[in-house]
Scaffold this active site. Structure first.
Site, PDB file in Angstrom:
ATOM      1  N   LYS A 178      18.996 -14.191  38.415  1.00  0.00           N
ATOM      2  CA  LYS A 178      18.417 -13.657  37.213  1.00  0.00           C
ATOM      3  C   LYS A 178      17.840 -12.091  37.408  1.00  0.00           C
ATOM      4  CE  LYS A 178      16.139 -13.448  33.114  1.00  0.00           C
ATOM      5  NZ  LYS A 178      16.735 -13.115  31.864  1.00  0.00           N
ATOM      6  N   LYS A 246       7.055  -7.731  33.833  1.00  0.00           N
ATOM      7  CA  LYS A 246       7.147  -8.884  34.817  1.00  0.00           C
ATOM      8  C   LYS A 246       8.292  -9.148  35.784  1.00  0.00           C
ATOM      9  CE  LYS A 246       8.152 -12.613  33.319  1.00  0.00           C
ATOM     10  NZ  LYS A 246       9.215 -13.542  33.280  1.00  0.00           N
TER      11      LYS A 246
HETATM   12  P1  NAD Z   1       6.833 -16.429  24.897  1.00  0.00           P
HETATM   13  O1  NAD Z   1       5.783 -15.869  25.306  1.00  0.00           O
HETATM   14  O2  NAD Z   1       7.246 -16.227  23.571  1.00  0.00           O
HETATM   15  O3  NAD Z   1       6.781 -18.033  25.219  1.00  0.00           O
HETATM   16  C1  NAD Z   1       6.192 -18.835  26.384  1.00  0.00           C
HETATM   17  C2  NAD Z   1       5.397 -20.069  25.553  1.00  0.00           C
HETATM   18  O4  NAD Z   1       4.726 -20.437  26.689  1.00  0.00           O
HETATM   19  C3  NAD Z   1       4.348 -19.786  24.496  1.00  0.00           C
HETATM   20  O5  NAD Z   1       4.563 -20.448  23.374  1.00  0.00           O
HETATM   21  C4  NAD Z   1       3.011 -20.099  25.193  1.00  0.00           C
HETATM   22  O6  NAD Z   1       1.814 -20.450  24.024  1.00  0.00           O
HETATM   23  C5  NAD Z   1       3.310 -21.181  25.990  1.00  0.00           C
HETATM   24  N1  NAD Z   1       2.710 -21.394  27.166  1.00  0.00           N
HETATM   25  C6  NAD Z   1       1.880 -20.575  27.886  1.00  0.00           C
HETATM   26  N2  NAD Z   1       1.432 -21.051  29.000  1.00  0.00           N
HETATM   27  C7  NAD Z   1       1.335 -22.404  28.838  1.00  0.00           C
HETATM   28  C8  NAD Z   1       0.846 -23.440  29.566  1.00  0.00           C
HETATM   29  N3  NAD Z   1       0.110 -23.368  30.556  1.00  0.00           N
HETATM   30  N4  NAD Z   1       1.290 -24.679  29.258  1.00  0.00           N
HETATM   31  C9  NAD Z   1       2.149 -24.675  28.021  1.00  0.00           C
HETATM   32  N5  NAD Z   1       2.632 -23.751  27.251  1.00  0.00           N
HETATM   33  C10 NAD Z   1       2.253 -22.551  27.529  1.00  0.00           C
HETATM   34  O7  NAD Z   1       8.059 -16.056  26.155  1.00  0.00           O
HETATM   35  P2  NAD Z   1       9.601 -16.307  25.856  1.00  0.00           P
HETATM   36  O8  NAD Z   1      10.011 -15.071  25.371  1.00  0.00           O
HETATM   37  O9  NAD Z   1       9.897 -17.570  25.139  1.00  0.00           O
HETATM   38  O10 NAD Z   1      10.023 -16.362  27.297  1.00  0.00           O
HETATM   39  C11 NAD Z   1       9.937 -17.410  28.083  1.00  0.00           C
HETATM   40  C12 NAD Z   1      10.615 -17.115  29.563  1.00  0.00           C
HETATM   41  O11 NAD Z   1      11.918 -16.858  29.414  1.00  0.00           O
HETATM   42  C13 NAD Z   1       9.983 -15.909  30.266  1.00  0.00           C
HETATM   43  O12 NAD Z   1       9.844 -16.211  31.824  1.00  0.00           O
HETATM   44  C14 NAD Z   1      10.977 -14.826  30.134  1.00  0.00           C
HETATM   45  O13 NAD Z   1      10.765 -13.800  31.073  1.00  0.00           O
HETATM   46  C15 NAD Z   1      12.068 -15.698  29.971  1.00  0.00           C
HETATM   47  N6  NAD Z   1      13.087 -14.990  28.985  1.00  0.00           N
HETATM   48  C16 NAD Z   1      12.886 -14.469  27.778  1.00  0.00           C
HETATM   49  C17 NAD Z   1      13.952 -13.809  27.143  1.00  0.00           C
HETATM   50  C18 NAD Z   1      13.666 -13.234  25.662  1.00  0.00           C
HETATM   51  O14 NAD Z   1      14.477 -12.564  25.287  1.00  0.00           O
HETATM   52  N7  NAD Z   1      12.299 -13.601  25.213  1.00  0.00           N
HETATM   53  C19 NAD Z   1      15.212 -13.867  27.920  1.00  0.00           C
HETATM   54  C20 NAD Z   1      15.630 -14.323  28.867  1.00  0.00           C
HETATM   55  C21 NAD Z   1      14.583 -15.050  29.672  1.00  0.00           C
END
Ligand code: NAD
Length: 301
Positions: A178, A246
């Site tokens: 990744k 990040k």
């Molecule tokens: P996001 O911030 O939209 O969602 C994260 C969720 O986790 C939020 O709803 C938050 O409230 C929750 N959260 C935070 N701490 C928590 C805890 N301790 N316990 C329970 N829930 C908790 O992020 P995202 O865009 O959905 O991305 C999530 C992961 O996927 C990241 O690591 C990101 O790098 C990766 N990712 C994101 C994308 C994208 O396009 N957004 C694409 C590929 C990978």
């Protein structure tokens, strides 16, 4: 527990943000039961009309589950649901399988894999590529590290969320792949910013420029999916600047620990830092083009 011929299981799903919400909905659509947990109560409430059950904390999401899947922002949040109060180390799912699909540190992954293994629980790192659209369409690319038998048990659930599903090696290997993916995305985005900045300063129509590039050897996913928002100056978030920053930090940490020079990654990381310093952290990655607005003294479109 999901058995042979029975494609429906029980999933504890933790982290219902941009990506996790859509992934959990696709698991529900595939007929799995989902016990949903997020620190944001509104995110849990939003999933209930889709058929999910609300969980009060990670242990509650795990109680009945064959598998727990997490989709959280960064390493500390994943460590919290594993090691913290009501965490999965003390209260693992009935099926003794935990899969983290966030993008986090491969070093932390190997530690959690070892600690959970010692407690008789399998742990897979299975980060994804494909963005919110891939999450919604169940067309994610899923790259998995960990034990092969655990991968085989997780595969039916991956099939509800993605199309390219690969076991790439031992614990942490999914995160390494990744991170390679992310450095390609960031450097490619920077190249597109440079083409658009030069085209704009030269008076070329940017939509036409993008169309021509898409038809030739400069075509890319980034140009296709993010190009329109870059040109229009639409900052709305899908994959946020702070999440890519990040990921670039994780790339740099791994590269330095292995003495691998990554000069292009270092350069684009500085531009992401500049973007965040100008308040773009919560904007989508297309806002990297605003760095070029400032460098060329051009107003956004
Ligand atoms: P996001 O911030 O939209 O969602 C994260 C969720 O986790 C939020 O709803 C938050 O409230 C929750 N959260 C935070 N701490 C928590 C805890 N301790 N316990 C329970 N829930 C908790 O992020 P995202 O865009 O959905 O991305 C999530 C992961 O996927 C990241 O690591 C990101 O790098 C990766 N990712 C994101 C994308 C994208 O396009 N957004 C694409 C590929 C990978």
């Amino acid at each position: 527990m999901m058995g042979r011929g029975d494609q429906r299981g029980k999933v504890g799903f933790i982290g219902l943000g941009t990506m996790g919400r859509e992934m959990a909905i696709n698991l529900l659509k595939a007929g799995h039961a989902v016990y949903a947990y997020d620190v944001r109560k509104d995110a849990i409430g939003d999933l209930l009309p889709h058929g999910a059950s609300a969980a009060a904390h990670p242990a509650d999401a795990a109680r009945e589950a064959d598998i727990v899947i997490s989709m959280l922002p960064d390493t500390p949040q994943v460590e919290e649901i594993v090691y913290g109060e009501n965490g999965l180390l003390a209260s693992p799912p009935r099926g003794r399988l935990v899969v983290d699909m966030s993008t986090i540190s491969p070093v932390a992954v190997r530690r959690m894999h070892a600690d959970l293994k010692a407690a008789g629980v399998d742990f897979l790192d299975a980060p994804v590529s494909g963005g919110p659209v891939g999450a919604k369409n169940a067309s994610l690319s899923i790259m998995t590290g960990g034990d092969a038998d655990a991968f085989a048990r997780a595969e039916p659930y991956f099939g509800a969320m993605g199309t390219t599903i690969t076991h790439v090696g031992e614990a942490g290997a999914g995160q390494t792949v990744k991170l390679c993916n992310q450095l390609v995305c960031a450097i490619n985005l920077q190249a597109i910013c440079e083409a658009l900045a030069l085209g704009r300063a030269s008076g070329v129509d940017l939509d036409q420029l993008r169309n021509v590039l898409l038809g030739g050897s400069a075509a890319s996913w980034m140009l296709e999916k993010l190009g329109p928002a870059m040109i229009a100056g639409d900052p709305s978030a899908g994959f946020r600047i702070d999440l890519m920053l990040k990921d670039l930090r994780l790339v740099q940490e791994q590269a330095l620990s292995l003495c691998v020079p990554l000069p292009a990654t270092a350069l684009v990381t500085s531009q992401y830092v500049e973007a965040r310093a100008h308040g773009e952290g919560t904007n989508g990655n297309q806002a990297l083009f605003r760095v070029y607005d400032r460098m060329t003294n051009q107003a956004a479109a």
